[in-house]
Design a protein around this motif. Structure first.
Motif, PDB file in Angstrom:
ATOM      1  N   LEU A 113       0.796  -1.227   0.000  1.00 56.07           N
ATOM      2  CA  LEU A 113       0.000   0.000   0.000  1.00 56.07           C
ATOM      3  C   LEU A 113       0.828   1.276   0.000  1.00 56.07           C
ATOM      4  O   LEU A 113       0.472   2.254  -0.632  1.00 56.07           O
ATOM      5  CB  LEU A 113      -0.945   0.029   1.205  1.00 56.07           C
ATOM      6  N   PHE A 114       1.932   1.281   0.729  1.00 53.06           N
ATOM      7  CA  PHE A 114       2.698   2.511   0.911  1.00 53.06           C
ATOM      8  C   PHE A 114       3.765   2.692  -0.159  1.00 53.06           C
ATOM      9  O   PHE A 114       4.298   3.782  -0.310  1.00 53.06           O
ATOM     10  CB  PHE A 114       3.373   2.545   2.274  1.00 53.06           C
ATOM     11  N   GLY A 115       4.124   1.632  -0.866  1.00 53.63           N
ATOM     12  CA  GLY A 115       5.220   1.695  -1.822  1.00 53.63           C
ATOM     13  C   GLY A 115       6.538   1.352  -1.157  1.00 53.63           C
ATOM     14  O   GLY A 115       6.607   1.134   0.057  1.00 53.63           O
TER      15      GLY A 115
ATOM     16  N   ALA B 171       8.316  -5.596  -2.036  1.00 55.07           N
ATOM     17  CA  ALA B 171       6.890  -5.670  -2.370  1.00 55.07           C
ATOM     18  C   ALA B 171       6.410  -4.323  -2.907  1.00 55.07           C
ATOM     19  O   ALA B 171       5.711  -4.258  -3.921  1.00 55.07           O
ATOM     20  CB  ALA B 171       6.062  -6.087  -1.155  1.00 55.07           C
ATOM     21  N   GLY B 172       6.800  -3.241  -2.239  1.00 52.36           N
ATOM     22  CA  GLY B 172       6.403  -1.917  -2.689  1.00 52.36           C
ATOM     23  C   GLY B 172       6.978  -1.561  -4.045  1.00 52.36           C
ATOM     24  O   GLY B 172       6.295  -0.986  -4.896  1.00 52.36           O
ATOM     25  N   LEU B 173       8.227  -1.915  -4.270  1.00 54.82           N
ATOM     26  CA  LEU B 173       8.876  -1.611  -5.544  1.00 54.82           C
ATOM     27  C   LEU B 173       8.200  -2.342  -6.705  1.00 54.82           C
ATOM     28  O   LEU B 173       7.906  -1.743  -7.747  1.00 54.82           O
ATOM     29  CB  LEU B 173      10.356  -1.986  -5.470  1.00 54.82           C
ATOM     30  N   ILE B 174       7.916  -3.615  -6.503  1.00 53.39           N
ATOM     31  CA  ILE B 174       7.294  -4.396  -7.580  1.00 53.39           C
ATOM     32  C   ILE B 174       5.872  -3.920  -7.843  1.00 53.39           C
ATOM     33  O   ILE B 174       5.463  -3.773  -8.996  1.00 53.39           O
ATOM     34  CB  ILE B 174       7.336  -5.900  -7.269  1.00 53.39           C
ATOM     35  N   VAL B 175       5.127  -3.637  -6.802  1.00 46.78           N
ATOM     36  CA  VAL B 175       3.751  -3.180  -7.019  1.00 46.78           C
ATOM     37  C   VAL B 175       3.749  -1.810  -7.701  1.00 46.78           C
ATOM     38  O   VAL B 175       2.891  -1.523  -8.529  1.00 46.78           O
ATOM     39  CB  VAL B 175       2.934  -3.221  -5.713  1.00 46.78           C
ATOM     40  N   GLU B 176       4.737  -0.970  -7.404  1.00 46.62           N
ATOM     41  CA  GLU B 176       4.859   0.314  -8.099  1.00 46.62           C
ATOM     42  C   GLU B 176       5.141   0.093  -9.584  1.00 46.62           C
ATOM     43  O   GLU B 176       4.601   0.790 -10.439  1.00 46.62           O
ATOM     44  CB  GLU B 176       5.998   1.142  -7.497  1.00 46.62           C
TER      45      GLU B 176
END
Length: 192
Positions: free
Chosen positions: A62-64, A115-120
């Motif tokens: 959620l936060f990146g 996780a944040g990097l990939i979702v971004e």
């Protein structure tokens, strides 16, 4: 618009466009979410199973990458200050007596960041959120099991620090993806 460097969901976009005070408050909230989730325990062997992994992955999703990792670092800072935020209401002093979880705690930072990097990078698409959560879990387990192997040997580390948690962590990944997809559609009020 190039989505490679753009936040992935309405929530992360609104967070990225928020002022510094909102970002700080979000990071602190994320650390408190992790601390609260850590206290939800299910008796298990060799250690109790908590919802800590769920919360770590969720803040990353959620936060990146940067704010997710920052929330985990604040959480670890709270433990270092002596606050009872670790499993069983422990703090960092406990790790001097029982250091087996140090690698997992370090892995939390990497898990939230990856996780944040990939979702971004995948623009919040379902497959990207799933891949992000899985990759975060791999980073967490790799660091946790590696440090545990250093302490007790590789075979015991896999037997006691990985295999017992596969099913529970798979369920937490599904839950984190589900919640992230639901919350991801929301926007923070007042975002620029």
């Amino acid at each position: 618009m190039n989505t490679l460097n753009q936040p992935s969901t309405a929530f992360t976009r609104s967070l990225a466009n928020s002022n510094g005070a909102v970002k700080v408050a979000t990071v602190v909230f994320g650390s408190l979410l992790i601390a609260a989730a850590t206290q939800i325990e299910v008796p298990f062997f060799p250690v109790p199973m908590t919802m800590q992994t769920f919360a770590v992955l969720l803040v990353g999703l959620l936060f990146g990458a940067r704010l997710g990792a920052a929330a985990v670092l604040v959480y670890l800072g709270e433990a270092a200050l002596g606050l009872p935020v670790l499993s069983g209401a422990a703090n960092m002093a406990t790790l001097f007596v029982k250091p087996a979880t140090i690698g997992y705690l370090v892995g939390f930072v990497g898990a939230a960041f990856v996780a944040g990097l990939i979702v971004e990078r995948t623009a919040g698409k379902l497959w990207g959120v799933v891949a992000a959560a899985l990759a975060g879990e791999v980073v967490l387990m790799a660091l946790g099991v590696a440090f545990l192997a250093y302490l007790i040997g590789a075979e015991k580390a896999v037997t006691f620090g990985f295999l017992p948690f596969v099913l529970g962590d798979a369920l937490k990944i599904v839950l984190a993806v589900t919640v992230a997809r639901g919350v991801g559609h929301l926007s923070l009020p007042g975002a620029r």
